[in-house]
Every structure is written in C-alpha cells, then in structure tokens.
Write an enzyme that holds these catalytic residues in place. Structure first.
Site, short mmCIF file in Angstrom:
data_model
loop_
_atom_site.label_atom_id
_atom_site.label_comp_id
_atom_site.label_asym_id
_atom_site.label_seq_id
_atom_site.Cartn_x
_atom_site.Cartn_y
_atom_site.Cartn_z
N SER A 1 0.82 -1.34 0.16
CA SER A 1 0.04 0.00 -0.02
C SER A 1 0.68 1.45 -0.06
O SER A 1 1.72 1.33 -0.92
CB SER A 1 -0.90 0.00 1.28
OG SER A 1 -1.99 1.12 1.07
N ASP B 1 -9.10 -4.06 -6.17
CA ASP B 1 -8.65 -3.33 -5.15
C ASP B 1 -9.56 -1.76 -5.01
O ASP B 1 -9.08 -1.15 -6.13
CB ASP B 1 -7.25 -3.29 -5.22
CG ASP B 1 -6.53 -2.53 -4.17
OD1 ASP B 1 -7.22 -1.72 -3.30
OD2 ASP B 1 -5.36 -2.84 -4.03
N HIS C 1 -7.49 -5.67 -1.40
CA HIS C 1 -6.30 -4.55 -1.23
C HIS C 1 -4.99 -5.53 -0.58
O HIS C 1 -4.09 -5.57 -1.12
CB HIS C 1 -6.63 -3.35 -0.21
CG HIS C 1 -5.31 -2.52 -0.24
ND1 HIS C 1 -4.63 -2.01 -1.26
CD2 HIS C 1 -4.98 -1.86 1.03
CE1 HIS C 1 -3.88 -1.07 -0.86
NE2 HIS C 1 -4.05 -1.11 0.56
#
Length: 230
Positions: A51, A168, A198
């Site tokens: 991320s 995602d 995600h």
C-alpha cells in the site's frame, strides 16, 4: 515496510497521520537499511512494501539502487484513482490545505481491505490501525509522493515483483500496470489476483497463501542467483 512502524502510525509518537513531508518515511527506511547492512554486511537487501509502504519502498529503492537485490510490492500506491484526483477535487484540496490543513477527510473503508471478514474485523479492532479521517495536509503529501513515484518509473532498473488484486478499491491496480510497463528493469513481474481486494496477504486463504508462496519463491530464486557487484 509495515505501516505500524511508520511515523504517525502504529506505536510511533506524535499525532496520527500528520507529517510535514513524505520524505520522512523514506529517510527512516534508508536509515533502517543502513543499520541492517552494518549488522549483516554480507546479506543482500530485499524490500517488501504494501500500500503506502509500497510507495515508500519504491522511493527508498531508487535512492539505494546499487544496494537493493529486489523489491516486492503488494498493492502499492503508485497512482491515485482518477475518481479521487479530479481537477476540481485537487483544487479544493489545495485551497483547504492553506485554510484548514488539519481538516479530516473520509476514512478508509475497512470492508475493502480483505474479502475475509475475520481479517476485516481484526483490522477494525486493532488499536494500532488509524481509524480516523485522513487530513487534508496528509492527502496532499500522498499526492506529492505519487507524483514522485511516477517520475522515478523510467529510471527503475532493480528487480521487482508486483502483486495486485483486480478488485482493489484502495490502491488503483492501474498504478501497478503503469509501473510494469514503464520501468526498464530486465527483471520484473506482475501477478494479478482476480477478484482480490487490497491486502492480498490477508485476503481469502487461497489468495494469501498463494501471495506468500509467490513472494517466498521470488526472493529465494534471487538469493540463489549470483549477486552482481555494486
């Protein structure tokens, strides 16, 4: 890279999600690499980032290009969603950054972290995760960081593995595809997980197990390969 160890996250001191410069994250990562290399000078350096940690990992590796043996990126923040950074929204964000930089925006919807509801519940209950709204000033830092990442893509020559779920909603998969296309590295791979959210390493068991195996195999292969002298 783990968000729980980043400034403004997890157990770090100070106000949550409030930094003046995204480079603080890169600086801390560079210092950590130097510390580990001093302790283990004969071991190759691999960076794993997820991320926002993916963006930090990319910028860190670009500054340590000759010292990095490989980078693994799980759903990295490479490109902002077009729905998020429309010209009007960017204009308003810049205005609000001057007027009320601490104004909270929308918070992360935990339901998009994983398809495994037990992992979503654990995320919600974890006090080390920040559950408030992202401040305008922090949003501006994220946009600036993504712009830096995009500028660095044509110069990336180090090996990397990209893993991304095509469902995602938190980090746009188009960023990973852009990186794969633009980076001139001769050792690069993009693996897309159909329907995954995600946090691939915390998704449904078949996805998380596959992702961990993919990462382990990729790094192991490069550990056994002859290391180029820096």
């Amino acid at each position: 890279m783990h968000d729980g160890q980043l400034v403004g996250h997890g157990q770090s001191e100070g106000e949550r999600m409030n930094i003046k410069d995204f480079q603080v994250y890169v600086r801390d990562s560079l210092q950590h690499i130097d510390l580990m290399k001093a302790r283990h000078p004969s071991l190759p350096v691999f960076i794993v980032g997820h991320s926002m940690g993916g963006a930090i990992s990319i910028l860190t590796a670009c500054e340590k290009a000759t010292e990095v043996a490989g980078v693994v990126l799980i759903a990295p923040m490479v490109q902002m969603s077009p729905d998020t950074v429309t010209p009007f929204k960017v204009f308003m964000a810049k205005m609000m950054n001057h007027l009320v930089p601490s104004l909270p925006l929308g918070s992360i919807q935990s339901k998009w972290v994983s398809r495994d509801q037990t992992k979503v519940a654990a995320y919600d209950l974890d006090a080390l995760n920040f559950h408030g709204g992202v401040r305008v000033s922090f949003g501006m830092q994220l946009m600036a960081a993504v712009a830096r990442v995009e500028r660095e893509l044509p110069s990336i020559a180090w090996p990397f593995l990209l893993l991304h779920g095509d469902n995602d909603k938190l980090c746009d998969i188009r960023g990973s595809r852009l990186m794969f296309e633009r980076a001139p590295s001769g050792d690069k791979k993009l693996k897309v997980y159909e329907g995954a959210y995600h946090a691939l390493h915390h998704d449904l068991p078949e996805v998380s197990e596959s992702a961990i195996e993919e990462i382990t195999s990729w790094i192991t292969e490069r550990l056994s390969a002859p290391q180029q002298a820096s």
